[in-house]
Design an enzyme around this catalytic site. Structure first.
Site, PDB file in Angstrom:
ATOM      1  N   MET A   1       0.799  -1.218   0.000  1.00  0.00           N
ATOM      2  CA  MET A   1       0.000   0.000   0.000  1.00  0.00           C
ATOM      3  C   MET A   1       0.833   1.270   0.000  1.00  0.00           C
ATOM      4  SD  MET A   1      -1.409   0.598   3.898  1.00  0.00           S
ATOM      5  CE  MET A   1      -1.869   2.278   3.492  1.00  0.00           C
ATOM      6  N   TYR A   2       2.133   1.205   0.306  1.00  0.00           N
ATOM      7  CA  TYR A   2       2.940   2.423   0.367  1.00  0.00           C
ATOM      8  C   TYR A   2       3.008   3.049  -1.025  1.00  0.00           C
ATOM      9  CZ  TYR A   2       4.577   0.929   5.010  1.00  0.00           C
ATOM     10  OH  TYR A   2       4.669   0.531   6.332  1.00  0.00           O
ATOM     11  N   CYS A   3       2.354   4.191  -1.142  1.00  0.00           N
ATOM     12  CA  CYS A   3       2.230   4.886  -2.430  1.00  0.00           C
ATOM     13  C   CYS A   3       1.697   3.941  -3.497  1.00  0.00           C
ATOM     14  CB  CYS A   3       3.561   5.509  -2.844  1.00  0.00           C
ATOM     15  SG  CYS A   3       4.013   6.916  -1.823  1.00  0.00           S
ATOM     16  N   PHE A   4       0.826   3.036  -3.071  1.00  0.00           N
ATOM     17  CA  PHE A   4       0.129   2.118  -3.975  1.00  0.00           C
ATOM     18  C   PHE A   4       1.104   1.367  -4.888  1.00  0.00           C
ATOM     19  CE2 PHE A   4      -2.811   5.495  -2.807  1.00  0.00           C
ATOM     20  CZ  PHE A   4      -3.831   4.753  -2.233  1.00  0.00           C
TER      21      PHE A   4
ATOM     22  N   LYS B   1       4.126  -6.252   3.214  1.00  0.00           N
ATOM     23  CA  LYS B   1       2.854  -6.543   3.885  1.00  0.00           C
ATOM     24  C   LYS B   1       1.707  -6.530   2.894  1.00  0.00           C
ATOM     25  CE  LYS B   1       4.569  -3.349   7.396  1.00  0.00           C
ATOM     26  NZ  LYS B   1       5.310  -2.497   6.424  1.00  0.00           N
TER      27      LYS B   1
END
Length: 375
Positions: free
Chosen positions: A70-73, A97
């Site tokens: 999810m970090y910056c998609f 993750k």
């Protein structure tokens, strides 16, 4: 302190995986389209600057890199992947993750089998590697049976796509249930818990860390500097709008404040916070260190902690943070002062457990309740 393999490296819990005691967190890598509040800070890094950070981290002996889909998609994983292709893969422990919403379809979120398997494949592609060292749940999922989640993770281990399993952001009963369910199913168990833990956020000491200590899980600490509130850079009465920091960015729009990047107003008038800052500054002066190094060292001297995850936006920050993992220690008096300045309220049933078990321990059992986690 946590079991050591020598120098800056420690075992991640009771597993055989050796990791840097300082882990490089990469939530600052990339910038999300559409101005997502979690990834729209002016301190976010492009690929060139992120690779400079990664190069310097490796040169300083770091081997542990943490990210998430999810970090910056996905941009964070892509940036790491393009860097990883130029490295010797076996020199690094890559953790990522899954669980977050990654699309608009009904099955593009959660810890169901379909989503887990697809997210692992997507992460492998972005990271440009054929295995993930540590694959972690990003949070508990109330909509999916735990057995389904754990079996899916176990299948990834058996397929060679994942080496170890970890979890993040759970409460005490959830942590124990995860461990016990994996045992009852006879499948791969988790080796680590990634949890927010710092001098301003210590609630996991009561439950989650007790499970980790008794079950041999390593703790990976995120937000060790509480989004910048534990850096000592802010002054009482001075608003941080122009500091160029995440706190300053959030101060302009407090609706974007989250636990890892709090609003300035949460602490601006808190006498306990300012007292803590003074204690940290005094300890820093005693050792010729910086305030952030004191905050990180306090964590590293907690015996349940295997690795502390730092998020940096410059080489200077990286070098300063990495120095916290070197061979120096806060004194017992300094640790006690910091502990007391941020002590959790003594509340039931924890106060009764502590009172009635004072002086009572058995060396053949797991180490006793409070003294081996809090010290």
């Amino acid at each position: 302190m946590a079991a050591q393999t020598g120098g800056k490296y420690q075992f991640l819990g009771r597993s055989g995986l050796s990791v840097s005691n300082i882990c490089l967190g990469t939530m600052t890598f990339g910038k999300a389209p559409g101005g997502h509040p979690a990834f729209s800070s002016p301190t976010q890094l492009d690929e060139t600057k992120a690779h400079e950070i990664l190069d310097r981290y490796a040169a300083l002996g770091g081997n542990f890199i943490d990210t998430a889909n999810m970090y910056c998609f996905g941009q964070s994983e892509e940036i790491i992947g393009s860097w990883l292709t130029k490295q010797k893969r076996s020199n690094f422990v890559i953790a990522t993750k899954c669980r977050a919403k990654m699309g608009d379809a009904p099955n593009d979120v959660g810890l169901g089998r379909r989503h887990i398997i697809q997210m692992c494949e997507d992460s492998l592609r972005r990271l440009q590697t054929d295995y993930i060292d540590l694959y972690q749940t990003h949070c508990w999922d109330y909509a999916v049976p735990l057995e389904e989640t754990l079996r899916a993770f176990d299948d990834l281990v058996k397929a060679g796509k994942v080496r170890y399993i970890g979890v993040s952001n759970v409460n005490g009963w959830q942590m124990q249930k995860i461990v016990d369910t994996a045992k009852s199913l006879g499948i791969s168990n988790v080796i680590s818990l990634q949890q927010q833990y710092n001098l301003l956020c210590r609630h996991s000491e009561w439950e989650e860390f007790q499970v980790c200590r008794n079950e041999g899980l390593g703790v990976m600490v995120w937000s060790p500097l509480k989004g910048g509130m534990l850096t000592g850079k802010f002054q009482r009465g001075e608003k941080p709008e122009d500091s160029g920091s995440r706190i300053g960015h959030v101060h302009k729009n407090e609706k974007t404040a989250i636990s890892s990047c709090p609003a300035w107003s949460w602490y601006a008038e808190d006498e306990g916070y300012w007292n803590l800052v003074e204690i940290m500054k005094k300890a820093a002066a005693n050792h010729g260190k910086s305030v952030p190094q004191v905050a990180l060292k306090w964590l590293l001297q907690k015996n349940v902690v295997s690795s502390v995850i730092i998020g940096v936006t410059s080489i200077k920050q990286l070098e300063d943070n990495m120095a916290a993992g070197e061979d120096w220690c806060l004194t017992q008096d300094e640790m006690t002062s910091l502990d007391q300045a941020t002590a959790l309220p003594s509340t039931y049933p924890y106060n009764q457990l502590e009172r009635m078990n004072t002086g009572r321990s058995n060396p053949y059992l797991s180490l006793p309740f409070v003294e081996n986690v809090f010290k």
